[in-house]
Design an enzyme around this catalytic site. Sequence first.
Site, PDB file in Angstrom:
ATOM      1  CG  HIS A  54       4.856  14.482 -51.888  1.00 45.02           C
ATOM      2  ND1 HIS A  54       4.353  13.320 -52.353  1.00 45.02           N
ATOM      3  CD2 HIS A  54       5.291  14.203 -50.640  1.00 45.02           C
ATOM      4  CE1 HIS A  54       4.483  12.379 -51.457  1.00 45.02           C
ATOM      5  NE2 HIS A  54       5.044  12.878 -50.399  1.00 45.02           N
TER       6      HIS A  54
ATOM      7  CG  HIS B 211      -1.982   8.702 -47.029  1.00 46.78           C
ATOM      8  ND1 HIS B 211      -2.294   9.515 -48.094  1.00 46.78           N
ATOM      9  CD2 HIS B 211      -0.727   8.235 -47.262  1.00 46.78           C
ATOM     10  CE1 HIS B 211      -1.264   9.542 -48.928  1.00 46.78           C
ATOM     11  NE2 HIS B 211      -0.309   8.785 -48.458  1.00 46.78           N
TER      12      HIS B 211
ATOM     13  CG  HIS C 276      -1.404   4.896 -50.788  1.00 41.37           C
ATOM     14  ND1 HIS C 276      -1.058   5.343 -52.047  1.00 41.37           N
ATOM     15  CD2 HIS C 276      -0.686   5.657 -49.910  1.00 41.37           C
ATOM     16  CE1 HIS C 276      -0.172   6.348 -51.922  1.00 41.37           C
ATOM     17  NE2 HIS C 276       0.061   6.567 -50.648  1.00 41.37           N
TER      18      HIS C 276
ATOM     19  N   GLY D 192       4.456   5.122 -52.243  1.00 40.49           N
ATOM     20  CA  GLY D 192       5.653   5.560 -52.960  1.00 40.49           C
ATOM     21  C   GLY D 192       6.734   4.506 -53.111  1.00 40.49           C
TER      22      GLY D 192
ATOM     23  CG  ASN E 204      12.707   0.130 -55.445  1.00 42.79           C
ATOM     24  OD1 ASN E 204      13.126  -0.680 -56.273  1.00 42.79           O
ATOM     25  ND2 ASN E 204      13.494   0.742 -54.588  1.00 42.79           N
TER      26      ASN E 204
ATOM     27  CG  ASP F  10       1.210  10.583 -51.167  1.00 43.32           C
ATOM     28  OD1 ASP F  10       1.182   9.343 -51.060  1.00 43.32           O
ATOM     29  OD2 ASP F  10       1.560  11.341 -50.254  1.00 43.32           O
TER      30      ASP F  10
ATOM     31  CB  ALA G   8       6.004   9.334 -70.858  1.00 45.46           C
TER      32      ALA G   8
ATOM     33  CB  SER H  83       8.624  11.374 -69.175  1.00 43.40           C
ATOM     34  OG  SER H  83       9.811  11.718 -68.505  1.00 43.40           O
TER      35      SER H  83
HETATM   36 FE   LIG Z   1       1.443   7.963 -49.487  1.00 39.27          FE
END
Ligand SMILES: [Fe+2]
Length: 558
Positions: free
Chosen positions: A12, A130, A134, A301, A305, A329, A411, A522
């Site tokens: 994604h 990965h 991040h 991700g 939160n 991501d 946004a 947004s």
């Molecule tokens: Fe990730």
Amino acid sequence: MITLGLNYNRKHDSSACIVRDGELLFAVAEERISRIKHDSGFPRLAIQACLDFARIRADELDEVCFGWPTPGPGFRHDLKCLATGGLPLTYTDVLTTTTYFLSMWHQQGGAKVFRQWFGDVKARMRFVGHHLAHAISAYAYSGFDEAAVVVMDGRGAWEATSIWHGKGGKLEHVFTMPFPDSLGLFYSQFTGYLGFLPNSDEWKVMGLAPYGQPKIKLDAFIDTEASPYRVQAKRIFGTGRGPYSDMRSALGPPRVPESEIDDRHKDIAYAVQEACETAMMSVTRMAVEKTRCRNLCLAGGVALNSKGNGKIAASGLVDKIFVQPAASDDGVALGAGLACFLENGGRLPNKAMRHAYLGPAFDDSAIETTLRTYKLPYTRLDDPAATAAEFLSQGKILGWFQGRMEFGPRALGSRSILADPRDPEMNAKVNNAVKFREWWRPFAPSLKKEAATEYLESAGDSPFMILTAQVRPEKRGVIPAVTHVDGSARPQTVEKEINPLYWRLLDEFERRTGVPVILNTSFNLRGEAIVHTPTDAVRTFFSSGMDALVIGSFLVEK
Ligand SMILES: [Fe+2]
């Protein structure tokens, strides 16, 4: 030195950014251009937009860096999980996983696809872990010389949660909790169980949570007492008797998508959010202890939160907190774009990210061409901010399209729908006219930074709508449309120096109403990506119940 940072893992949020000598010039997610939400395809449109912005050709790039390692380590990890029974995978799962890895191998992790689209460039192709990507995206944009860096997501190639220690531009690995012990997985599986789309609709669970009661225990699925936490992955997946089988036996049948929300769903949402917050706190505690540092950087991700982030910020556990606004991501591109600086013991540049206006812009002449093409009646405005404020004070719902598009999911005053937060009915009005979204999802406020302490109990500096704060009790009745049922809000504090036009809109609204706050959501319809071009804006404007569109220096009314 010109580097291209990419997120491309075929899962994604593909994205690209371009960095010149350590300075981030431009970043955009593929979904905005392709109009496919969470687009997981090769980000060729995003890459082209990066090259166009920097006015360079692909063969002038020094490095192309993917925020995902080559397929080998991930495949080995998944095989190990399978062999040791760590994952209750079915035959189909094994087939899907193998096909995925084979195709990534075939594409050489994306390098081959890059060459197919952009030619046989001289750029070095780099693949970074990965979570490292991040972690860089959080630390190198925090402005903190020293920080505890925490990454929490669904999964990297093998990681689920990791802790890093950033100091003097270096980033030292401290701890990794491997997949499937994953907080992101825990949340996304429950998102699916509650009838929403996993890896996309976690917001809905978070918004629903405050309507529930603390009645349900999820100890069978997550141990939040452990340090930092343990997820019962087999039970989360459902042990072989179909998806959600263990949740079904413990909590009842999964919710049918789009069906009525009942008290049980609300209580489960409450429990999921509560467990996630407790686990986030526990990871933070561990990070602070291990690094002996009280500045915290978050990405991954799970760091979207905003409730959990707000709780950490207000807990006293840390002194300062920076959450990478593109925590998911898409933001991995930002980390990948700087990864080369760590080579040979090197140091990362570190400049505080004060805004997310990193995408494409369209000037008045491009906008006017679009309006003329569609034969739309429009007027040229002397002062778009004042006109917009006047409309908002009259209760109108406004499309607001200005300057460079935001990078990340929020946004922030470039591609926004705006409304009057004082009207208790405004939440329902915007929902019915524009967003067509679930009744329980709160709208967020933009406010002048100067007014933050007057309206909020914490989060005086919150430029990215990624930290939740409590609205002061005496102000909850003043801005009911942006105050959630538990008295919280997810604010954007707007600084005059950072976004003068948007700040002035708030200022003009305050002159008329005494309130320096507006509702900001947004600019998109339900299920669509945020608008990118003037054409997207016009189309969305006429497909919704918005009253007026202020686009560049122009006003379009219905
Ligand atoms: Fe990730």
